[in-house]
Design an enzyme around this catalytic site. Sequence first.
Site, PDB file in Angstrom:
ATOM      1  N   SER A 151       2.689   9.827  -7.256  1.00 23.75           N
ATOM      2  CA  SER A 151       3.128   8.869  -7.051  1.00 23.75           C
ATOM      3  C   SER A 151       4.527   8.123  -7.962  1.00 23.75           C
ATOM      4  CB  SER A 151       2.788   7.200  -7.534  1.00 23.75           C
ATOM      5  OG  SER A 151       3.165   6.110  -7.763  1.00 23.75           O
ATOM      6  N   TYR A 164      -1.883   4.047 -15.264  1.00 23.64           N
ATOM      7  CA  TYR A 164      -1.514   4.141 -14.289  1.00 23.64           C
ATOM      8  C   TYR A 164      -0.299   5.020 -14.123  1.00 23.64           C
ATOM      9  CZ  TYR A 164      -0.867   4.810  -9.326  1.00 23.64           C
ATOM     10  OH  TYR A 164      -0.488   5.290  -7.169  1.00 23.64           O
TER      11      TYR A 164
END
Length: 270
Positions: A151, A164
């Site tokens: 990401s 995350y």
Amino acid sequence: MRGLEGKNVLITGGSTGIGRATAIRFAEEGANVAINYRSSEKEAAITLEEVRETHSSVRKKGRREMLIQGDVAREEDVKRIFAGVLTAWGRLDILINNAGMQTESPTHEMSMDDYDRVLAVNLRSAFLCSREAVRHFLDRGGGGVILNNSSVHETIPKPHYAPYATSKAGLGALGRTLALEYAGDGIRVNMVAPGAIETPINQEWTEHHAKKTEAKGHIPMGRVGQPEEVAAVFAFLASDEAAYITGQTIHVDGGLTLYADFRTTWSSGS
């Protein structure tokens, strides 16, 4: 892409979103596709059917596809998943660690259960699957490819999403470590780092006009990305076209990591 025809690829979390798009793209390239899913058998079945239709439409006769259930955060499930693929096909050539999740909470209010689950799904699973893949690659010889779905938050902080961001930073470090450790064995490891992509995991803002408009404002290209655009990068990195690339993170983000606020110069930096 050169070198993908007839290759065996395992995609974790492959039932929806980027995982589904990647499964379909590899089918287009003539690969045999194993689709892992944890709980959504209905969604996984849809992906399987789309892969079959893709194989048929591009006349890839003899190409194979399979569903394989399992929680890749659990070691025993990972071993069972790999055993299932290897029993059915005899070998694995490409692993794509795509399974992922996120949960939103101010850090001071986050429970350890939520924190641990995100780390388990996003990072522990990648370690477990990569370890099994490396063992197989070393045993059969000839190298292999591991790709991690990271990401932009591998580098960009994400308030309210501490586990995350932590997991994605760890995923990058894991991938670079494996790339260095096993480069001499012909094993390539790379990361793909999506930005704002229109997937089910992002429905909270992609289906909300104001939030989507706000997101676009942070993206120099002025639009949200599509899963197929990420899948194309996975296909490239797995192919012979990328034979000299390892240990890298490729951002697929419309320029999000270019610091869009500096499009108009407001500081000399001094």
